[in-house]
Design a protein around this motif. Structure first.
Motif, PDB file in Angstrom:
ATOM      1  N   PRO A   1      -3.336 -21.362   0.595  1.00  0.00           N
ATOM      2  CA  PRO A   1      -5.130 -20.457   2.044  1.00  0.00           C
ATOM      3  C   PRO A   1      -4.681 -20.002   2.905  1.00  0.00           C
ATOM      4  CG  PRO A   1      -4.340 -22.826   2.404  1.00  0.00           C
ATOM      5  CD  PRO A   1      -4.069 -22.307   1.153  1.00  0.00           C
ATOM      6  N   ASN A   2      -3.528 -19.873   3.276  1.00  0.00           N
ATOM      7  CA  ASN A   2      -2.938 -19.286   5.027  1.00  0.00           C
ATOM      8  C   ASN A   2      -1.908 -17.451   3.687  1.00  0.00           C
ATOM      9  OD1 ASN A   2      -4.052 -21.168   6.284  1.00  0.00           O
ATOM     10  ND2 ASN A   2      -1.804 -21.972   6.177  1.00  0.00           N
ATOM     11  N   LYS A   3      -2.342 -17.081   2.864  1.00  0.00           N
ATOM     12  CA  LYS A   3      -1.691 -16.089   2.427  1.00  0.00           C
ATOM     13  C   LYS A   3      -2.133 -15.376   1.374  1.00  0.00           C
ATOM     14  CE  LYS A   3       2.884 -18.342   2.898  1.00  0.00           C
ATOM     15  NZ  LYS A   3       4.440 -18.622   2.190  1.00  0.00           N
ATOM     16  N   VAL A   4      -3.902 -15.229   2.064  1.00  0.00           N
ATOM     17  CA  VAL A   4      -4.516 -14.453   0.840  1.00  0.00           C
ATOM     18  C   VAL A   4      -5.103 -12.832   1.729  1.00  0.00           C
ATOM     19  CG1 VAL A   4      -6.452 -13.745  -0.253  1.00  0.00           C
ATOM     20  CG2 VAL A   4      -5.525 -16.426  -0.287  1.00  0.00           C
ATOM     21  N   GLU A   5      -4.533 -12.139   1.772  1.00  0.00           N
ATOM     22  CA  GLU A   5      -4.225 -10.924   2.922  1.00  0.00           C
ATOM     23  C   GLU A   5      -5.130  -9.304   2.362  1.00  0.00           C
ATOM     24  OE1 GLU A   5      -1.812  -8.986   6.849  1.00  0.00           O
ATOM     25  OE2 GLU A   5      -1.072 -10.439   4.580  1.00  0.00           O
ATOM     26  N   ILE A   6      -5.968  -9.570   3.259  1.00  0.00           N
ATOM     27  CA  ILE A   6      -6.475  -8.221   2.874  1.00  0.00           C
ATOM     28  C   ILE A   6      -6.875  -7.100   4.128  1.00  0.00           C
ATOM     29  CG2 ILE A   6      -8.995  -6.969   2.114  1.00  0.00           C
ATOM     30  CD1 ILE A   6      -9.757  -9.143   1.026  1.00  0.00           C
ATOM     31  N   ARG A   7      -5.580  -6.103   3.754  1.00  0.00           N
ATOM     32  CA  ARG A   7      -5.400  -5.118   4.626  1.00  0.00           C
ATOM     33  C   ARG A   7      -5.661  -3.430   4.171  1.00  0.00           C
ATOM     34  NH1 ARG A   7       0.016  -6.600   7.064  1.00  0.00           N
ATOM     35  NH2 ARG A   7      -0.400  -4.626   8.140  1.00  0.00           N
ATOM     36  N   PRO A   8      -5.923  -2.675   5.331  1.00  0.00           N
ATOM     37  CA  PRO A   8      -5.718  -1.450   4.466  1.00  0.00           C
ATOM     38  C   PRO A   8      -4.676  -0.645   4.087  1.00  0.00           C
ATOM     39  CG  PRO A   8      -7.734  -1.814   7.154  1.00  0.00           C
ATOM     40  CD  PRO A   8      -6.366  -2.811   6.552  1.00  0.00           C
ATOM     41  N   MET A   9      -4.499  -0.051   3.304  1.00  0.00           N
ATOM     42  CA  MET A   9      -3.069   0.599   2.942  1.00  0.00           C
ATOM     43  C   MET A   9      -2.407   0.852   3.793  1.00  0.00           C
ATOM     44  SD  MET A   9      -2.133   0.074  -0.382  1.00  0.00           S
ATOM     45  CE  MET A   9      -1.250   1.665  -0.782  1.00  0.00           C
ATOM     46  N   ARG A  10      -2.648   1.445   4.386  1.00  0.00           N
ATOM     47  CA  ARG A  10      -2.633   2.915   6.170  1.00  0.00           C
ATOM     48  C   ARG A  10      -1.952   1.424   6.679  1.00  0.00           C
ATOM     49  NH1 ARG A  10      -7.525   2.950   7.848  1.00  0.00           N
ATOM     50  NH2 ARG A  10      -7.815   1.239   9.310  1.00  0.00           N
ATOM     51  N   GLN A  11      -1.776   0.366   6.452  1.00  0.00           N
ATOM     52  CA  GLN A  11      -0.991  -0.524   7.689  1.00  0.00           C
ATOM     53  C   GLN A  11       0.103  -1.139   6.959  1.00  0.00           C
ATOM     54  OE1 GLN A  11      -4.115  -3.872   9.003  1.00  0.00           O
ATOM     55  NE2 GLN A  11      -4.994  -1.837  10.083  1.00  0.00           N
ATOM     56  N   GLY A  12       0.229  -0.632   5.032  1.00  0.00           N
ATOM     57  CA  GLY A  12       1.269  -1.760   4.556  1.00  0.00           C
ATOM     58  C   GLY A  12       1.202  -2.297   4.032  1.00  0.00           C
ATOM     59  N   ILE A  13       1.777  -2.407   2.818  1.00  0.00           N
ATOM     60  CA  ILE A  13       1.790  -4.012   2.646  1.00  0.00           C
ATOM     61  C   ILE A  13       2.966  -4.908   1.857  1.00  0.00           C
ATOM     62  CG2 ILE A  13       1.305  -4.793  -0.640  1.00  0.00           C
ATOM     63  CD1 ILE A  13      -0.426  -2.728  -0.582  1.00  0.00           C
ATOM     64  N   ASP A  14       2.828  -5.605   2.379  1.00  0.00           N
ATOM     65  CA  ASP A  14       4.284  -6.341   2.871  1.00  0.00           C
ATOM     66  C   ASP A  14       4.278  -6.901   1.492  1.00  0.00           C
ATOM     67  OD1 ASP A  14       6.624  -7.968   3.723  1.00  0.00           O
ATOM     68  OD2 ASP A  14       6.029  -8.657   4.959  1.00  0.00           O
ATOM     69  N   PHE A  15       5.086  -7.182   0.612  1.00  0.00           N
ATOM     70  CA  PHE A  15       5.614  -7.258  -0.727  1.00  0.00           C
ATOM     71  C   PHE A  15       6.886  -7.248  -1.098  1.00  0.00           C
ATOM     72  CE2 PHE A  15       5.388  -7.052  -5.464  1.00  0.00           C
ATOM     73  CZ  PHE A  15       4.653  -8.329  -5.134  1.00  0.00           C
ATOM     74  N   LEU A  16       7.948  -7.975  -1.628  1.00  0.00           N
ATOM     75  CA  LEU A  16       8.885  -8.625  -2.220  1.00  0.00           C
ATOM     76  C   LEU A  16       9.950  -8.124  -1.136  1.00  0.00           C
ATOM     77  CD1 LEU A  16       8.380  -7.649  -5.780  1.00  0.00           C
ATOM     78  CD2 LEU A  16       8.315  -9.937  -4.810  1.00  0.00           C
ATOM     79  N   GLY A  17      10.161  -8.273   0.207  1.00  0.00           N
ATOM     80  CA  GLY A  17      11.188  -8.061   1.037  1.00  0.00           C
ATOM     81  C   GLY A  17      10.669  -6.452   1.349  1.00  0.00           C
ATOM     82  N   TYR A  18      10.186  -4.940   0.813  1.00  0.00           N
ATOM     83  CA  TYR A  18       9.240  -3.918   1.211  1.00  0.00           C
ATOM     84  C   TYR A  18       7.931  -3.826   2.350  1.00  0.00           C
ATOM     85  CZ  TYR A  18      13.039  -2.661  -2.078  1.00  0.00           C
ATOM     86  OH  TYR A  18      14.137  -3.096  -2.719  1.00  0.00           O
ATOM     87  N   VAL A  19       7.991  -3.159   2.673  1.00  0.00           N
ATOM     88  CA  VAL A  19       6.537  -2.633   3.424  1.00  0.00           C
ATOM     89  C   VAL A  19       5.964  -1.000   2.577  1.00  0.00           C
ATOM     90  CG1 VAL A  19       4.792  -2.063   5.232  1.00  0.00           C
ATOM     91  CG2 VAL A  19       6.559  -3.729   5.227  1.00  0.00           C
ATOM     92  N   MET A  20       4.955  -1.577   1.759  1.00  0.00           N
ATOM     93  CA  MET A  20       4.808   0.015   0.814  1.00  0.00           C
ATOM     94  C   MET A  20       3.751   0.763   1.670  1.00  0.00           C
ATOM     95  SD  MET A  20       5.171  -1.570  -2.799  1.00  0.00           S
ATOM     96  CE  MET A  20       4.806  -3.347  -2.602  1.00  0.00           C
ATOM     97  N   LEU A  21       3.572   1.880   1.406  1.00  0.00           N
ATOM     98  CA  LEU A  21       2.720   2.408   2.323  1.00  0.00           C
ATOM     99  C   LEU A  21       2.295   3.669   1.270  1.00  0.00           C
ATOM    100  CD1 LEU A  21       5.313   2.535   6.141  1.00  0.00           C
ATOM    101  CD2 LEU A  21       2.670   1.859   5.974  1.00  0.00           C
TER     102      LEU A  21
END
Length: 200
Positions: free
Chosen positions: A118-138
């Protein structure tokens, strides 16, 4: 959108997993062996996989392949990426993503007896980056998460002390450094890369 399955390994249902495996494996001896493996660990009656077992990684992929197929064929999601129980969906329309949440939640609950965290569903703009597997994808680059960077530096310093006290060999130390350079090869972090290379 980034999502995480709640208590994934602890929640895998043995009977569902066995049914999924039986779709492909017809050898009775193999199924008997798999049954023994499953019976060797339970978090609760007929549920759960041991986190450290090599077979658990394989079983996890078999289990969540059902989610992969649902995303691709039923929901027609084009940009979906999953690693174990973490997954991301990329789409330009926020409403589209919001509408997916309940569909995914119902599928996991009804078909696999799993829950979205419940606390780990997150929608955010791509410009803010996606935090995934130790990386932040911009949009134009991939960078290392700050916490991951700090852990790498700390572990290198610990390994260096072990090398100096002959607790580990130079070969082991260099193997540690090389593995971190491999991690950095997937992102932009020249400063950390140069720091690691000073020890080689």
């Amino acid at each position: 959108m980034k999502c995480d399955v709640r208590k994934f390994f602890d929640s895998i249902d043995h009977s569902i997993l066995q049914n999924l495996i039986e779709r492909k494996v017809t050898c009775p001896d193999t199924m008997e062996l798999l049954d023994l493996l499953l019976q060797s660990f339970e978090k609760s009656k007929g549920v759960g996989l041991p986190l450290g077992n090599v077979t658990s990684q394989l079983f996890a992929n078999i289990y969540l392949n059902e989610l992969d197929q649902f995303m691709k064929h039923e929901l027609k999601v084009q940009y979906y990426f999953r690693y174990c129980d973490d997954f991301i969906i990329i789409h330009e329309n926020k409403e589209f993503l919001l509408n997916l949440i309940e569909k995914i939640r119902k599928f996991l609950d009804n078909q696999l007896k799993l829950k979205l965290h419940p606390n780990k569903v997150e929608i955010r703009p791509m410009r803010q980056g996606i935090d995934f597997l130790g990386y932040v994808m911009l949009p134009n680059m991939i960078v290392l998460r700050t916490g991951t960077k700090k852990r790498i530096i700390k572990k290198i310093q610990t390994a260096k002390k072990k090398l100096e006290t002959s607790t580990i060999s130079e070969l082991t130390f260099k193997s540690i450094l090389t593995s971190y350079l491999g991690l950095l090869s997937h992102c932009r972090n020249r400063k950390l890369e140069n720091y690691i290379k000073t020890f080689l």
